[in-house]
Write a protein that holds these residues in place. Sequence first.
Motif, mmCIF file in Angstrom:
data_model
loop_
_atom_site.group_PDB
_atom_site.id
_atom_site.type_symbol
_atom_site.label_atom_id
_atom_site.label_comp_id
_atom_site.label_asym_id
_atom_site.label_seq_id
_atom_site.Cartn_x
_atom_site.Cartn_y
_atom_site.Cartn_z
ATOM 1 N N PRO A 72 -3.831 -7.153 0.644
ATOM 2 C CA PRO A 72 -3.083 -7.623 1.811
ATOM 3 C C PRO A 72 -3.879 -8.574 2.696
ATOM 4 O O PRO A 72 -3.311 -9.501 3.274
ATOM 5 N N ALA A 73 -5.194 -8.372 2.807
ATOM 6 C CA ALA A 73 -6.013 -9.273 3.620
ATOM 7 C C ALA A 73 -6.016 -10.679 3.032
ATOM 8 O O ALA A 73 -5.836 -11.672 3.751
ATOM 9 N N ALA A 74 -6.204 -10.783 1.726
ATOM 10 C CA ALA A 74 -6.207 -12.096 1.081
ATOM 11 C C ALA A 74 -4.811 -12.713 1.103
ATOM 12 O O ALA A 74 -4.659 -13.925 1.333
ATOM 13 N N ALA A 75 -3.792 -11.901 0.891
ATOM 14 C CA ALA A 75 -2.425 -12.419 0.850
ATOM 15 C C ALA A 75 -2.011 -13.022 2.177
ATOM 16 O O ALA A 75 -1.420 -14.113 2.228
ATOM 17 N N ILE A 76 -2.324 -12.344 3.262
ATOM 18 C CA ILE A 76 -1.874 -12.869 4.559
ATOM 19 C C ILE A 76 -2.644 -14.119 4.941
ATOM 20 O O ILE A 76 -2.112 -15.021 5.588
ATOM 21 N N GLU A 77 -3.896 -14.241 4.497
ATOM 22 C CA GLU A 77 -4.635 -15.467 4.772
ATOM 23 C C GLU A 77 -4.084 -16.626 3.948
ATOM 24 O O GLU A 77 -4.061 -17.768 4.422
ATOM 25 N N LEU A 78 -3.634 -16.361 2.741
ATOM 26 C CA LEU A 78 -2.995 -17.408 1.939
ATOM 27 C C LEU A 78 -1.715 -17.900 2.605
ATOM 28 O O LEU A 78 -1.429 -19.109 2.619
ATOM 29 N N ILE A 79 -0.930 -16.983 3.159
ATOM 30 C CA ILE A 79 0.277 -17.376 3.879
ATOM 31 C C ILE A 79 -0.089 -18.230 5.088
ATOM 32 O O ILE A 79 0.535 -19.265 5.361
ATOM 33 N N HIS A 80 -1.100 -17.815 5.826
ATOM 34 C CA HIS A 80 -1.540 -18.589 6.995
ATOM 35 C C HIS A 80 -2.010 -19.978 6.578
ATOM 36 O O HIS A 80 -1.643 -20.986 7.209
ATOM 37 N N ALA A 81 -2.790 -20.047 5.502
ATOM 38 C CA ALA A 81 -3.299 -21.338 5.039
ATOM 39 C C ALA A 81 -2.143 -22.257 4.621
ATOM 40 O O ALA A 81 -2.133 -23.450 4.951
ATOM 41 N N LEU A 127 -0.620 -11.684 -5.462
ATOM 42 C CA LEU A 127 -1.713 -10.755 -5.162
ATOM 43 C C LEU A 127 -1.184 -9.415 -4.681
ATOM 44 O O LEU A 127 -1.684 -8.353 -5.085
ATOM 45 N N LEU A 128 -0.174 -9.441 -3.813
ATOM 46 C CA LEU A 128 0.387 -8.182 -3.314
ATOM 47 C C LEU A 128 1.059 -7.395 -4.434
ATOM 48 O O LEU A 128 0.951 -6.170 -4.487
ATOM 49 N N ALA A 129 1.752 -8.084 -5.304
ATOM 50 C CA ALA A 129 2.426 -7.399 -6.408
ATOM 51 C C ALA A 129 1.429 -6.726 -7.343
ATOM 52 O O ALA A 129 1.738 -5.690 -7.952
ATOM 53 N N ASP A 130 0.229 -7.307 -7.456
ATOM 54 C CA ASP A 130 -0.805 -6.744 -8.328
ATOM 55 C C ASP A 130 -1.750 -5.795 -7.598
ATOM 56 O O ASP A 130 -2.734 -5.338 -8.184
ATOM 57 N N ALA A 131 -1.473 -5.501 -6.332
ATOM 58 C CA ALA A 131 -2.372 -4.670 -5.526
ATOM 59 C C ALA A 131 -2.529 -3.281 -6.142
ATOM 60 O O ALA A 131 -1.551 -2.704 -6.640
ATOM 61 N N PRO A 132 -3.758 -2.720 -6.110
ATOM 62 C CA PRO A 132 -3.993 -1.384 -6.677
ATOM 63 C C PRO A 132 -3.536 -0.290 -5.721
ATOM 64 O O PRO A 132 -4.323 0.454 -5.146
ATOM 65 N N THR A 133 -2.231 -0.187 -5.563
ATOM 66 C CA THR A 133 -1.663 0.800 -4.655
ATOM 67 C C THR A 133 -0.364 1.322 -5.246
ATOM 68 O O THR A 133 0.109 0.814 -6.273
ATOM 69 N N ALA A 134 0.218 2.314 -4.623
ATOM 70 C CA ALA A 134 1.480 2.868 -5.123
ATOM 71 C C ALA A 134 2.562 1.795 -5.113
ATOM 72 O O ALA A 134 2.604 0.964 -4.199
ATOM 73 N N PRO A 135 3.446 1.788 -6.108
ATOM 74 C CA PRO A 135 4.494 0.764 -6.155
ATOM 75 C C PRO A 135 5.334 0.702 -4.886
ATOM 76 O O PRO A 135 5.718 -0.378 -4.448
ATOM 77 N N THR A 136 5.618 1.859 -4.285
ATOM 78 C CA THR A 136 6.421 1.851 -3.056
ATOM 79 C C THR A 136 5.665 1.180 -1.915
ATOM 80 O O THR A 136 6.265 0.491 -1.081
ATOM 81 N N THR A 137 4.354 1.391 -1.869
ATOM 82 C CA THR A 137 3.543 0.743 -0.833
ATOM 83 C C THR A 137 3.466 -0.756 -1.074
ATOM 84 O O THR A 137 3.596 -1.561 -0.135
ATOM 85 N N LEU A 145 5.558 -8.823 4.555
ATOM 86 C CA LEU A 145 5.004 -10.176 4.615
ATOM 87 C C LEU A 145 6.091 -11.227 4.436
ATOM 88 O O LEU A 145 6.065 -12.274 5.099
ATOM 89 N N ALA A 146 7.060 -10.967 3.563
ATOM 90 C CA ALA A 146 8.144 -11.923 3.353
ATOM 91 C C ALA A 146 8.965 -12.113 4.623
ATOM 92 O O ALA A 146 9.304 -13.248 4.991
#
Length: 295
Positions: A72-81, A127-137, A145-146
């Motif tokens: 999520p940290a990398a994803a939100i910075e990509l959106i900002h960029a 990146l978010l879709a591939d995040a190592p977390t529960a699918p619901t999270t 983010l969307a």
Amino acid sequence: MSPSESPARWHRWAQRCENLLADALRARGNVDARLAQAMAYAALGGGKRMRPLLVYATGTALGADESVLDAPAAAIELIHAYSLVHDDLPAMDDDRLRRGRPTVHVAFDEASAILAGDGLLTLAFELLADAPTAPTTALAMVRTLAKAAGMQGMVAGQAIDLASVGTALDADALRRMHGAKTGALIRAAVALGALAADADAAARAALDDFADALGLAFQIRDDILDVEGDPALTGKTAGKDAASDKPTYPAILGLDASRALLAQLAQRMDGALATLACDTAELAALARFAAARGH
């Protein structure tokens, strides 16, 4: 926590995010070389990394491991960029300087800048879709983010901003505009950290109140810096908002009233954090920085 500890941790988190972004941009496979260069130019090597810092500060305050917060940290910075690349385009804000160097459409060309922004935007959700977390999270983070980046958030704010050039907005209308354009992504950064940490509803509500005030404070300070900031520190063209006849807090309220509103928002942020049963020192320090920064 001593005053020196926060900047040291922020630097480490910012570098962690920088490394993640570099890896993500490098590992995409068959990408056009010029597109890859433009995307890297836009995303790497500059900026405060405020939004990733908020993800890390929120998540770690709530007990999450940093590895869970990386995506999520990398994803939100990509959106900002991506948003900066597109905002700087001649059809938008027509800026030629960003972070002390030529904007992407100046360094490359307009078409490359548009495509680079598109690439950064879509990579964020990969990146978010591939995040190592529960699918619901992961799904909740994608949705958060969307909504923040799209027609209910940042894109809507930019549309209002463009339509408001040369018009006389009142303070409430200006607040709604910046709540979408700037505030939505800052609120999303805090929300992503809370989601990754599996925070309960009460904690998420308090953090959203904090983030709402922080987003407005961040924008007011930006507006003040456009008037009195040093371009050598801000990396932006001084007086650009006034020259473009854009509505800003100093233009509508005046500098003194804008500073007074910043002080009120600081109190609101402190109050929201005080309701949380965890160590919020990093979040409080980031709030102070946002309201008093010189760049």
